[in-house]
Design an enzyme around this catalytic site. Structure first.
Site, mmCIF file in Angstrom:
data_model
loop_
_atom_site.group_PDB
_atom_site.id
_atom_site.type_symbol
_atom_site.label_atom_id
_atom_site.label_comp_id
_atom_site.label_asym_id
_atom_site.label_seq_id
_atom_site.Cartn_x
_atom_site.Cartn_y
_atom_site.Cartn_z
ATOM 1 N N ARG A 90 30.408 84.948 37.006
ATOM 2 C CA ARG A 90 30.437 85.709 36.677
ATOM 3 C C ARG A 90 30.636 85.040 34.636
ATOM 4 O O ARG A 90 30.275 84.734 33.360
ATOM 5 C CB ARG A 90 31.633 87.191 36.094
ATOM 6 N N LYS A 192 32.714 88.322 29.902
ATOM 7 C CA LYS A 192 33.671 89.278 29.156
ATOM 8 C C LYS A 192 34.026 87.665 28.017
ATOM 9 O O LYS A 192 34.972 86.736 28.585
ATOM 10 C CB LYS A 192 34.585 88.067 30.791
ATOM 11 N N GLU A 228 31.888 102.065 29.805
ATOM 12 C CA GLU A 228 32.948 101.810 30.596
ATOM 13 C C GLU A 228 34.567 102.176 29.266
ATOM 14 O O GLU A 228 33.986 102.856 28.694
ATOM 15 C CB GLU A 228 33.014 100.199 31.268
HETATM 16 C C1 LIG Z 1 35.392 95.744 29.601
HETATM 17 C C2 LIG Z 1 35.758 95.590 31.133
HETATM 18 N N1 LIG Z 1 34.951 96.089 32.277
HETATM 19 C C3 LIG Z 1 35.634 96.125 33.610
HETATM 20 C C4 LIG Z 1 35.945 95.268 33.954
HETATM 21 C C5 LIG Z 1 37.074 95.584 35.435
HETATM 22 O O1 LIG Z 1 36.058 94.432 36.319
HETATM 23 P P1 LIG Z 1 36.887 93.801 37.384
HETATM 24 O O2 LIG Z 1 36.180 94.558 38.231
HETATM 25 O O3 LIG Z 1 36.143 92.272 37.703
HETATM 26 O O4 LIG Z 1 38.069 93.101 36.953
HETATM 27 C C6 LIG Z 1 36.900 94.496 33.082
HETATM 28 C C7 LIG Z 1 37.862 93.882 33.678
HETATM 29 O O5 LIG Z 1 37.756 92.685 33.725
HETATM 30 C C8 LIG Z 1 37.147 94.627 31.522
HETATM 31 O O6 LIG Z 1 38.053 94.176 30.902
#
Ligand SMILES: Cc1ncc(COP(=O)(O)O)c(C=O)c1O
Length: 345
Positions: A90, A192, A228
């Site tokens: 990622r 991210k 989300e």
């Molecule tokens: C905006 C956002 N959505 C979803 C997630 C969940 O991702 P992950 O399961 O890879 O931690 C995160 C955290 O990393 C996030 O910052």
């Protein structure tokens, strides 16, 4: 008596009351490169402040990405990471979007492992929490004009953590915000980047001041489809069907989200990744959030335009089963037949 390490070998902190907050540890990992070359060899150093030019790309133009992953201590004392390669991939995708070079998957995973080992005494005893790892990739070189920075820094630091929400494992109260957007088509919602996060603070603070745990964002075009929460993905359950918004560039493709989709299929649920309208959300039997920090968190209620709906929670909830399975695998209590956990030695 704590397992494997003697009491003196653990950091001297209150392991029974860990929260999700920064607790600085002994070491961090750092690696630099210029925009013409790839990352070569990084090294550990004592945790501390870093020096940056006032003209650094990250400070002036937000050229930065972060990741989050966790290390757990098993009952037998061994240390486990959960799918760190997925975070590495990622970061590579995000780096491409933000015009940055990125560490290879092996370099990323190796850096995370080294950071865990160097901070071993900060990994909580089994069942008491985890060591949160924060890989960061930033444009550290100076540039006055808008352009990719001439130098990049990849670093990893760590902090022992407990539950993300102050509710602990209690159901969340979410607020659907139809004023502020988190992401838009063609933007950076799917990666991210650090620049996705400060813009949601206004909505988050407002919701928290009104007693909510977090905000659910809607798509910015129709203001109708759920995307989300501020730092986690969302799922709904209706009968035997579990649905979650599709990753179409405006939501983050969570590592936990992908893992939960697989675990839910394994136990016989039908799982769909698609658009979910706010009306469908409010009509669900159950709603839950997923993320590295939050793990799997039940949602007790959602408020949208002054209407509040309560959802099923507790031991009967689907998310409870998914939570136990995921945490069991992550902590090495349930056998991992998926190759998700990585032992650090
Ligand atoms: C905006 C956002 N959505 C979803 C997630 C969940 O991702 P992950 O399961 O890879 O931690 C995160 C955290 O990393 C996030 O910052």
């Amino acid at each position: 008596m704590l397992h494997n390490l003697s009491d003196e070998e653990y950091a001297d902190i209150d392991w029974d009351n860990l929260k999700f907050g920064l607790m600085t540890t002994d070491y961090m990992y750092m690696m630099k490169c210029t925009k013409e070359e790839n990352f070569q060899q990084g090294q550990l150093s004592r945790y501390g402040n870093i020096e940056l030019s006032p003209a650094a790309g990250v400070l002036n133009y937000g050229q930065g990405l972060f990741e989050g992953t966790k290390a757990y201590r098993k009952e037998d004392g061994r240390l486990l990471l959960f799918r760190p390669d997925q975070n590495a991939v990622r970061m590579k995708i995000g780096a491409d979007r933000m015009c940055m070079p990125s560490p290879s998957v092996d370099q990323f995973v190796d850096a995370v492992k080294q950071t865990v080992l160097a901070n071993k005494r900060w990994v909580p005893p089994a069942g008491k929490g985890s060591l949160y790892l924060r890989p960061l990739l930033i444009g550290s070189g100076p540039s006055l004009g808008l352009a990719p920075a001439p130098e990049y820094t990849f670093l990893v630091y760590a902090s022992p953590v407990g539950n993300y929400f102050k509710e602990g494992l209690a159901p969340l109260r979410l607020y659907v915000d139809d004023e502020f957007n988190r992401a838009s088509p063609g933007g950076t919602g799917g990666v991210k980047t650090i620049s996705n996060y400060a813009p949601v603070l206004k909505a988050l603070n407002r919701a928290k001041n009104r007693g909510f745990s977090d905000v659910l964002y809607l798509d910015s075009v129709n203001k109708r489809y759920v995307e989300e929460a501020s730092a986690c993905n969302v799922f709904i359950v209706k009968g035997n069907l579990i649905s979650t918004p599709a990753t179409n560039g405006t939501i983050l493709a969570g590592v936990t989200r992908r893992s939960i989709i697989e675990l839910a299929c394994d136990i016989g649920y039908e799982v769909e990744e698609r658009g979910i309208s706010v009306e469908e959300l409010m009509d669900a039997d159950e709603v839950f959030c997923t993320g590295t920090a939050v793990v799997v968190a039940p949602v007790g209620s959602i408020t949208y335009q002054d209407k509040r709906v309560d959802f099923r929670t507790g031991s009967e909830a689907v998310c409870q089963k998914l939570y136990s399975t995921l945490v069991g695998i992550q902590q090495g209590v349930i056998e991992d037949n998926k190759g998700w956990t990585v032992e650090i030695d």
